[in-house]
Design an enzyme around this catalytic site. Structure first.
Site, PDB file in Angstrom:
ATOM      1  N   ARG A 194       0.918  -1.064   0.197  1.00  0.00           N
ATOM      2  CA  ARG A 194       0.040   0.092  -0.019  1.00  0.00           C
ATOM      3  C   ARG A 194       0.827   1.275  -0.001  1.00  0.00           C
ATOM      4  O   ARG A 194       1.609   1.395   0.646  1.00  0.00           O
ATOM      5  CB  ARG A 194      -0.909  -0.160   1.139  1.00  0.00           C
ATOM      6  CG  ARG A 194      -1.933  -1.262   1.124  1.00  0.00           C
ATOM      7  CD  ARG A 194      -2.740  -1.070   2.343  1.00  0.00           C
ATOM      8  NE  ARG A 194      -3.743  -2.460   2.113  1.00  0.00           N
ATOM      9  CZ  ARG A 194      -4.622  -2.629   3.037  1.00  0.00           C
ATOM     10  NH1 ARG A 194      -4.936  -1.787   4.025  1.00  0.00           N
ATOM     11  NH2 ARG A 194      -5.424  -3.745   2.790  1.00  0.00           N
ATOM     12  N   ARG A 230       1.725   1.018  10.543  1.00  0.00           N
ATOM     13  CA  ARG A 230       1.567   1.478   9.286  1.00  0.00           C
ATOM     14  C   ARG A 230       2.382   1.308   8.068  1.00  0.00           C
ATOM     15  O   ARG A 230       3.462   2.068   8.329  1.00  0.00           O
ATOM     16  CB  ARG A 230       0.883   2.962   8.921  1.00  0.00           C
ATOM     17  CG  ARG A 230       0.117   3.216   7.891  1.00  0.00           C
ATOM     18  CD  ARG A 230      -0.868   4.340   7.891  1.00  0.00           C
ATOM     19  NE  ARG A 230      -1.921   4.148   9.125  1.00  0.00           N
ATOM     20  CZ  ARG A 230      -2.984   3.581   8.493  1.00  0.00           C
ATOM     21  NH1 ARG A 230      -3.417   3.145   7.042  1.00  0.00           N
ATOM     22  NH2 ARG A 230      -3.957   3.416   9.302  1.00  0.00           N
ATOM     23  N   GLU A 257      -6.453  -2.277  14.201  1.00  0.00           N
ATOM     24  CA  GLU A 257      -7.289  -3.313  13.577  1.00  0.00           C
ATOM     25  C   GLU A 257      -6.395  -4.320  13.052  1.00  0.00           C
ATOM     26  O   GLU A 257      -5.270  -4.056  12.570  1.00  0.00           O
ATOM     27  CB  GLU A 257      -7.905  -2.334  12.291  1.00  0.00           C
ATOM     28  CG  GLU A 257      -8.494  -3.407  11.406  1.00  0.00           C
ATOM     29  CD  GLU A 257      -8.580  -2.503  10.280  1.00  0.00           C
ATOM     30  OE1 GLU A 257      -8.830  -1.324  10.299  1.00  0.00           O
ATOM     31  OE2 GLU A 257      -8.713  -3.032   9.081  1.00  0.00           O
ATOM     32  N   SER A 291     -10.574  -6.989   9.577  1.00  0.00           N
ATOM     33  CA  SER A 291     -11.808  -6.346   8.816  1.00  0.00           C
ATOM     34  C   SER A 291     -12.367  -7.190   8.130  1.00  0.00           C
ATOM     35  O   SER A 291     -12.027  -7.742   7.052  1.00  0.00           O
ATOM     36  CB  SER A 291     -11.299  -5.242   8.069  1.00  0.00           C
ATOM     37  OG  SER A 291     -12.168  -4.225   7.985  1.00  0.00           O
ATOM     38  N   ARG A 314       1.064  -6.080  12.263  1.00  0.00           N
ATOM     39  CA  ARG A 314       0.432  -5.583  13.221  1.00  0.00           C
ATOM     40  C   ARG A 314       0.383  -6.681  14.157  1.00  0.00           C
ATOM     41  O   ARG A 314       0.423  -6.417  15.689  1.00  0.00           O
ATOM     42  CB  ARG A 314      -1.212  -5.132  12.919  1.00  0.00           C
ATOM     43  CG  ARG A 314      -0.906  -3.688  12.591  1.00  0.00           C
ATOM     44  CD  ARG A 314      -2.306  -2.910  12.462  1.00  0.00           C
ATOM     45  NE  ARG A 314      -2.238  -1.698  11.327  1.00  0.00           N
ATOM     46  CZ  ARG A 314      -3.033  -1.401  11.099  1.00  0.00           C
ATOM     47  NH1 ARG A 314      -4.403  -1.793  11.594  1.00  0.00           N
ATOM     48  NH2 ARG A 314      -2.968  -0.115  10.372  1.00  0.00           N
TER      49      ARG A 314
END
Length: 419
Positions: free
Chosen positions: A259, A274, A346, A349, A388
């Site tokens: 990303r 991130r 998170e 999801s 994460r």
RNA sequence: GGAGGGGUGGGCGAGCGGACGAAACCACCGGUCUUGAAAACCGGCGAGCCGUAGGGCUCCGCGGGUUCGAAUCCCGCCCCCUCCGCCA
């Protein structure tokens, strides 16, 4: 992609529900163009029917050796008229498709309306651990032990690319393997898909046209780097009519995810929180329409199963209308607690996209022999995202003596009990 | 990357300017027969869009073009197969 018929039938109701996601949404233009389109279709088709009749007549006359020049001349001018109308129709349709492609999915009635903060905590598992010593951030632990090397990764690629070394790499790999096989044991079909995909695939996934800037793009080959296996897996049955007996079709894939994460980051997103590249095991379901919401519960339960096996405290949240991805009707997140920064992040999801993606990908199923095919519902759920998750293990399992305890289920693969 | 062959309905596969949304076969569904099933026979059986409806339009990998008319001819692209080259 929303069904234009649905907008036509209940323009006010749908607009209101879409505005709960984005107050600036306005369906006026699309509805006007739709009316125009329908009238153009009628005009052009009437003329095409006339042309078809005339052309057949030409064939008959020629067979009988009769003169056709007059008829052909009139059909010629008719063909010109058709070409003009067709052009106009094409333009109107393209504009409608463009506007339609920018609209998000209609949220499910159970989704809380409002901004990000309106999300609802549904439940949680375990308590956040208590520490009787000063706790460290995972980045500190990683650097101390030499298992995370962001410095050298930056030399190789740039900022915010992780590099796992030694025990870090072993733990990361063990996590991926554990999660992958966990879901395989639950009946998901394992897949290792291509990590790059073409623009058509990303349109189906709803990554394009709206979110082109979030993904990496290889211009020379017109290919996009996978940001989440959802984007890839949703294309697995593009253009197919599946049989009801095969549903639900459950897949699990491992992919690295890339990303761009353009923009700025806060202090609370240091380290592995991130990054431009992370690893993820993704679940994906193609289901019949009636069962998609019970399958959503199932996908959440399967994701939770991983966290429970790892013994990590987490909570389950129901996202609000303004916090969901464009394609989703309802999204449930799993959030792990990172004691190093005292907040939740998170790690999964899970979304039901209903027929939003299936419509773009033209993936359908036949509910019974000789019945019209219906669009499948598509669901995706991370099971789970590991940079994460690795951070969560490092922070939650740190001990007073500075060591980090490896979760029971990973010990054997990692080949150690502590780092 | 180069040369050749090919992409047609759920499957296989014929058609190669008008009578073709498309033969035959298989699969599938309904019926006859049968105590039941199988076999046999008869019938049905692609998708989307427009229209209250009768009905009409579109789709033979995708996109253009030629023509009164295109699955069929021409151009571009994609994919698959065979051979050559390169390569983990």
């Amino acid at each position: 992609m929303l069904d234009i018929h649905r907008l036509r039938e209940d323009p006010i109701g749908i607009e209101k529900r879409l505005q709960s996601r984005d107050p600036s949404i306005d369906l006026t233009e699309i509805l006007e163009l739709d009316e125009k389109r329908l009238s153009l279709i009628q005009q052009v088709e009437e003329r095409k029917a006339e042309r078809n009749r005339g052309s057949q007549e030409v064939g008959r006359l020629k067979k009988d050796g009769k003169d056709t020049t007059k008829l052909i001349a009139s059909l010629s001018s008719l063909a010109e008229e058709i070409a003009h109308l067709d052009d106009e129709l094409k333009q109107v349709s393209a504009r409608i498709d463009h506007l339609l492609a920018l609209l998000p999915n209609v949220p499910h009635p159970s989704v809380p309306v409002g901004a990000k903060e309106e999300k609802v905590v549904l439940r949680s598992y375990k308590e956040s651990p208590l520490f009787d010593f000063p706790i460290k951030h995972h980045l500190e632990i990683g650097e101390e032990k030499g298992i995370l090397d962001f410095g050298r990764a930056a030399t190789i690629a740039g900022a915010r690319f992780p590099m796992y070394v030694g025990m870090g790499a072993r733990l990361e790999m063990a996590l991926i393997q554990f999660m992958f096989f966990y879901h395989v044991k639950n009946g998901y079909i394992p897949v290792i898909p291509p990590f790059l995909a073409n623009s058509e695939s990303f349109f189906v996934a709803s990554q394009l046209p709206k979110f082109a800037d979030d993904v990496y793009y290889c211009e020379k080959d017109d290919l996009y780097l996978n940001p989440t296996a959802e984007s890839i897996l949703v294309n697995l049955h593009r253009g197919e009519i599946l049989s009801l007996e095969d549903l639900p079709l459950n897949y699990v894939a491992y992919t690295p995810c890339f990303r761009r994460e353009a923009g700025t980051y806060g202090e609370d997103e240091r380290g592995l929180i991130r990054v431009h590249q992370f690893n993820k095991v993704e679940m994906f379901k193609f289901t019949a329409q009636e069962t998609s919401y019970s399958e959503l519960d199932q996908i959440v339960a399967d994701a939770e199963g991983v966290l429970q096996a790892l013994g990590i405290h987490y909570r389950v949240t129901l996202l609000s209308t303004q916090d969901m991805a464009q394609q989703s009707s309802k999204t449930i997140d799993l959030e792990v607690y990172l004691p190093g920064q005292g907040r939740y992040y998170e790690v999964s999801s899970c979304s039901n996209c209903e027929d939003f993606q299936a419509r773009r990908g033209n993936t359908r199923y036949r509910p019974a022999a000789f019945q019209k095919p219906l669009y499948v519902h598509t669901l995706n759920g991370s099971g789970l995202a590991t940079s994460r998750l690795l951070a969560a293990i490092l922070e939650n399992n740190q001990m007073k003596d500075g060591r980090v305890r490896i979760p029971e289920v990973l010990k054997e693969t990692v080949g150690a009990e502590f780092i």
